[in-house]
Design an enzyme around this catalytic site. Structure first.
Site, PDB file in Angstrom:
ATOM      1  N   GLY A   1       0.768  -1.246   0.000  1.00 19.27           N
ATOM      2  CA  GLY A   1       0.000   0.000   0.000  1.00 19.27           C
ATOM      3  C   GLY A   1       0.795   1.290   0.000  1.00 19.27           C
TER       4      GLY A   1
ATOM      5  CG  HIS B   1       4.129  -2.443 -15.035  1.00 18.54           C
ATOM      6  ND1 HIS B   1       3.724  -3.663 -14.528  1.00 18.54           N
ATOM      7  CD2 HIS B   1       5.253  -2.680 -15.750  1.00 18.54           C
ATOM      8  CE1 HIS B   1       4.575  -4.585 -14.922  1.00 18.54           C
ATOM      9  NE2 HIS B   1       5.508  -4.034 -15.666  1.00 18.54           N
TER      10      HIS B   1
HETATM   11  C1  GRF Z   1       4.427  -1.410  -7.064  1.00 20.48           C
HETATM   12  O1  GRF Z   1       5.750  -1.693  -7.416  1.00 20.48           O
HETATM   13  C2  GRF Z   1       3.571  -1.229  -8.290  1.00 20.48           C
HETATM   14  O2  GRF Z   1       4.258  -0.672  -9.371  1.00 20.48           O
HETATM   15  C3  GRF Z   1       3.170  -2.645  -8.616  1.00 20.48           C
HETATM   16  O3  GRF Z   1       2.964  -3.252  -7.357  1.00 20.48           O
HETATM   17  C4  GRF Z   1       3.754  -2.590  -6.377  1.00 20.48           C
HETATM   18  C5  GRF Z   1       2.810  -2.159  -5.297  1.00 20.48           C
HETATM   19  O4  GRF Z   1       3.482  -1.559  -4.221  1.00 20.48           O
HETATM   20  N1  GRF Z   1       2.023  -2.670  -9.482  1.00 20.48           N
HETATM   21  P1  GRF Z   1       2.643  -0.818  -3.097  1.00 20.48           P
HETATM   22  O5  GRF Z   1       1.632  -1.841  -2.574  1.00 20.48           O
HETATM   23  O6  GRF Z   1       1.975   0.363  -3.703  1.00 20.48           O
HETATM   24  O7  GRF Z   1       3.638  -0.453  -2.053  1.00 20.48           O
END
Ligand code: GRF
Length: 210
Positions: free
Chosen positions: A18, A114
């Site tokens: 998150g 992403h």
């Molecule tokens: C991030 O690296 C995002 O790019 C990918 O999943 C990860 C999520 O991280 N889709 P967080 O839960 O926002 O810390």
């Protein structure tokens, strides 16, 4: 004087840590992004993002994907988004492919982050893919979601240099800091009505054109 538009109602979908949700929630709470986060949704009952929502006083909703059929899950999620009058869906580490029915119900209104410079390194473990490929530059991409996986029109990208001694963790950490910056910026632009999709391209209108 221009009439103040209604605030964009956002649902954030997250399955894990998150940190992107945190960055967006803080930008909204500080008034940097003019929007309202209606709720944080997770398909995992133990997602850390749920604790963050509780700390920040943001409503949370959980539908455990493991306990429902694919079809039931997708129908319930779509109904929830529609009943809550959601304008914008943000995927923030949401580890499920969004059903075609949901994408079609929210055209140009679902955004994802992403951790690679798309179209390189789609799918899972993008940072590891970049390292193993020997890329010298990687980064992150904020894009609209279409019916493919990591294929929708690109809104913003940010690059980072890949160092010879990078590990997956060190590279992911450097990319993550950029993710927080460009995700907040993209959501801000959307909420200001400044993103225009034409085919595969996204144009950013100047604030003076509004
Ligand atoms: C991030 O690296 C995002 O790019 C990918 O999943 C990860 C999520 O991280 N889709 P967080 O839960 O926002 O810390």
């Amino acid at each position: 004087m221009r009439k103040e538009a209604r605030k964009v109602r956002i649902a954030v979908l997250a399955s894990g840590r998150g940190s992107n949700f945190t960055a967006i929630a803080e930008a909204v709470q500080q008034g940097e992004v003019r929007a309202e986060i209606a709720f944080l949704f997770s398909n995992k009952a133990d997602a850390k993002a749920l604790d963050i929502a509780a700390q920040k006083g943001i409503p949370a909703k959980v539908l455990e994907s493991g306990r429902l059929s694919r079809d039931e899950f997708d129908k319930k999620l779509l109904a929830l988004l529609q009943e809550e009058g959601i304008d914008l869906v943000l995927l923030a580490g949401f580890m499920k492919i969004v059903a075609g029915d949901i994408v079609r119900a929210f055209p140009g209104r679902i955004i994802n982050i992403h951790p690679s410079l798309l179209p390189s390194f789609k799918g899972l473990s993008a940072q590891k893919q970049a390292l193993e490929y020997g890329a010298k530059v990687s980064g992150c991409t904020v894009h609209f979601v279409d019916e493919g996986v990591d294929t929708g029109p690109i809104i913003l990208q940010s690059a980072v240099v890949v160092f010879d001694d990078d590990t997956e963790e060190s590279l992911a950490g450097r990319i993550l800091r950029k993710e927080h910056e460009i995700y907040v910026e993209a959501v801000k632009l959307f909420c200001e009505g400044r993103l225009r999709i034409e085919g595969r391209k996204v144009f950013i209108d100047s604030s003076e054109d509004l």
